[in-house]
Design an enzyme around this catalytic site. Structure first.
Site, PDB file in Angstrom:
ATOM      1  N   ASP A  42       1.281  -0.614   5.885  1.00 52.56           N
ATOM      2  CA  ASP A  42       0.492   0.519   6.361  1.00 52.56           C
ATOM      3  C   ASP A  42      -0.875   0.398   5.702  1.00 52.56           C
ATOM      4  O   ASP A  42      -1.081   0.837   4.570  1.00 52.56           O
ATOM      5  CB  ASP A  42       1.184   1.830   5.986  1.00 52.56           C
ATOM      6  N   CYS A 100      -3.133   4.626  10.592  1.00 53.78           N
ATOM      7  CA  CYS A 100      -3.351   5.958  11.156  1.00 53.78           C
ATOM      8  C   CYS A 100      -4.767   6.075  11.713  1.00 53.78           C
ATOM      9  O   CYS A 100      -5.357   7.153  11.731  1.00 53.78           O
ATOM     10  CB  CYS A 100      -3.071   7.056  10.138  1.00 53.78           C
ATOM     11  N   CYS A 138       0.857  -1.200   0.000  1.00 55.05           N
ATOM     12  CA  CYS A 138       0.000   0.000   0.000  1.00 55.05           C
ATOM     13  C   CYS A 138       0.887   1.243   0.000  1.00 55.05           C
ATOM     14  O   CYS A 138       0.810   2.086   0.893  1.00 55.05           O
ATOM     15  CB  CYS A 138      -0.940  -0.008   1.199  1.00 55.05           C
ATOM     16  N   PRO A 196       1.521   7.561  -1.355  1.00 52.72           N
ATOM     17  CA  PRO A 196       2.136   8.293  -2.466  1.00 52.72           C
ATOM     18  C   PRO A 196       3.663   8.232  -2.519  1.00 52.72           C
ATOM     19  O   PRO A 196       4.268   8.930  -3.313  1.00 52.72           O
ATOM     20  CB  PRO A 196       1.683   9.732  -2.217  1.00 52.72           C
ATOM     21  N   GLY A 197       4.305   7.447  -1.649  1.00 54.36           N
ATOM     22  CA  GLY A 197       5.742   7.248  -1.791  1.00 54.36           C
ATOM     23  C   GLY A 197       6.605   7.649  -0.616  1.00 54.36           C
ATOM     24  O   GLY A 197       7.816   7.457  -0.662  1.00 54.36           O
ATOM     25  N   GLY A 198       6.014   8.205   0.430  1.00 58.21           N
ATOM     26  CA  GLY A 198       6.828   8.636   1.567  1.00 58.21           C
ATOM     27  C   GLY A 198       7.535   7.492   2.259  1.00 58.21           C
ATOM     28  O   GLY A 198       8.737   7.567   2.553  1.00 58.21           O
ATOM     29  N   LYS A 199       6.825   6.398   2.527  1.00 59.53           N
ATOM     30  CA  LYS A 199       7.424   5.257   3.204  1.00 59.53           C
ATOM     31  C   LYS A 199       8.481   4.595   2.321  1.00 59.53           C
ATOM     32  O   LYS A 199       9.549   4.213   2.793  1.00 59.53           O
ATOM     33  CB  LYS A 199       6.340   4.243   3.584  1.00 59.53           C
TER      34      LYS A 199
END
Length: 366
Positions: free
Chosen positions: A229, A281, A127, A130-133
Site C-alpha cells: 500500500d 488510496c 509501508c 499504523p497497523g490496520g493492514k
C-alpha cells in the site's frame, strides 16, 4: 469476529486497506488449493483451475455433483479435492449418494488443507503503519507476518496498535536498529526500514560487509505474498479530508518512490509463484494503473535507474478480481484488466461513502 468496542480491543479500519488484505488472502488460498494435489494413485490428473471463469467452474462442479455456491477460490478448492471421485452423476441413487458424500468429505478436507497452508506462509506488509493492514493479515491465519515501516515514530504507533489488539510482535532480524529486547515473541515481526531496501533474513545472510549483495542475484527468502500500500497523494480520501484536494498537483518524488517499492518487492522479495497486491488510496492514474501497467510490460529495461540493462526482472502477470470474490465491489472491477478502481459515491449501499482507491493483484511467474 472482531472484539466488541466495549471490550477495549477494537480497530476502526477503512475499506481501502481492508480490501487489499482480503485480496491477498483470497489469492493465496486459491494458489494453495491449486497446488494441493495428492499422490498419483489412479485419480485423474490435477488441473489448474485458476484460468477458468466462475461460470465454467460451476459447470464442472455440477458434473461432479458438487455444490455450485461460493467464490472462485471456494469452487477451485472443491474441484481440486474431487479428483478421487468420478465425474458425472451416472449410476444408481445409492452410488450417486455415496459419490456425493465422498465429494463433500473431500471438499471439507480441501478447505482445511488450504487454510492450513496459510499457517505456513510468510507475508509482508510494506509501508505498514499504523497497523490496520497488518492486523488484518494476522487475523487471517498467516503463519508469519512482517510489517515494514520506514518511519520510526509511525512504527511505534504500529507496535502500540498491534499490542492493544493482542498481536505479539518482535523486532525483525533485518532491523539494523532493533535490539534483543522486543515486545515479546509472536507471529509478527517489525522492521524499521525503507521498503525499497528491506530484504528477508535469508537474503541478508548473503549480504557482503557493506550490507549489499555485491550486485549478484540471490534466491528469494520464502515470501508468499506482499501487500504494498504505497505512499501516495491520498486524493481518494478527499470526501473526508478536503485539504488533500487543495494541494499542488505536483507529486514530487512520490511516483519514483512508488515505482522503486514495486520493482523491489517484485524482483528482490517475492517468491516465484507469489502474490503482489499493489494498492493506493489515490484517484490518479499515475499512481495506480500506470505503475501496474509498467510492471506488466517492462522487459530488459533499466528498471532501477542505474543506466544499465537489468539482467533479472520478475515476470509479473495479472491475477484478476472475479465477480463475487469480494462482495459489494463487483462494480469496481475493470473488465479489461481485472483490477479494481473504486470512485467515491459510485458503489451504492453501505459502500457509497467509502474512500476512493485502486487495487491490483499480480502473480510472479519467474
Amino acid at each position: 469476529q472482531w472484539p466488541g468496542y466495549d471490550e477495549g480491543e477494537w480497530w476502526v479500519q477503512d475499506v481501502s486497506s481492508t480490501v487489499p488484505a482480503l485480496a491477498l488472502r483470497s489469492a493465496l488460498l486459491s494458489t494453495a488449493a491449486a497446488d494441493g494435489g495428492g499422490d498419483d494413485d489412479g485419480r485423474e490428473e490435477e488441473k489448474d483451475y485458476s484460468a477458468y471463469k466462475v461460470a465454467e467452474l460451476k459447470d464442472m462442479c455440477r458434473e461432479r455433483n458438487l455444490p455450485v455456491s461460493g467464490t472462485k477460490p471456494v469452487l477451485i478448492e472443491r474441484l481440486s479435492a474431487s479428483h478421487s471421485s468420478p465425474a458425472g452423476g451416472g449410476g444408481d441413487d445409492d452410488a450417486s449418494s455415496s459419490s456425493s458424500s465422498a465429494a463433500f468429505d473431500a471438499d471439507a478436507d480441501a478447505v482445511d488443507d488450504a487454510t492450513e497452508a496459510l499457517s505456513e506462509m510468510h507475508v509482508v506488509d510494506m509501508c505498514a503503519a499504523p497497523g490496520g493492514k497488518t492486523s488484518q493479515l494476522l487475523s487471517m491465519g498467516f503463519g508469519r507476518v512482517t510489517a515494514v515501516e520506514a518511519n520510526a515514530r509511525r512504527c511505534r504507533r504500529l507496535v502500540e496498535n498491534l499490542d492493544r489488539l493482542g498481536f505479539p510482535t518482535t523486532p525483525a532480524a533485518t532491523d539494523k536498529e532493533g535490539s534483543d529486547e522486543g515486545q515479546g515473541q509472536g507471529r509478527c515481526e517489525i522492521a524499521v526500514c525503507r521498503g525499497q531496501e528491506w530484504l528477508p533474513p535469508s537474503l541478508h545472510d548473503n549480504d557482503d560487509e557493506d550490507g549489499g549483495n555485491g550486485g549478484e542475484a540471490v534466491p528469494s527468502g520464502g515470501v508468499s505474498g506482499i501487500l504494498l500500500d504505497v505512499p501516495c497523494s491520498a486524493t481518494g480520501t478527499g470526501s473526508r479530508r478536503p485539504d488533500v484536494l487543495r494541494r499542488s498537483s505536483d507529486l514530487g518524488d512520490l511516483p519514483e518512490t512508488q515505482w522503486k517499492l514495486a520493482i523491489h518487492a517484485a524482483d528482490s522479495v517475492l517468491d516465484a509463484g507469489g502474490i503482489l497486491v499493489y494498492a493506493t488510496c489515490s484517484l490518479l492514474r499515475e499512481e495506480g494503473e500506470d505503475v501496474v501497467e509498467r510492471l506488466l510490460t517492462r522487459g530488459r529495461i533499466d528498471g532501477d535507474g542505474d543506466g544499465d540493462d537489468d539482467e533479472e526482472e520478475a515476470e509479473m502477470e495479472m491475477m484478476p478480481f472475479l465477480p463475487g470474490e469480494i462482495p459489494g465491489f463487483d462494480g469496481a472491477i475493470c473488465p479489461e484488466n481485472g483490477w479494481m478502481r473504486v470512485l467515491p459515491g459510485t458503489l451504492g449501499g453501505e459502500m457509497d461513502e467509502c474512500d476512493g482507491f485502486f487495487v491490483a493483484r499480480l502473480i510472479k511467474r519467474r
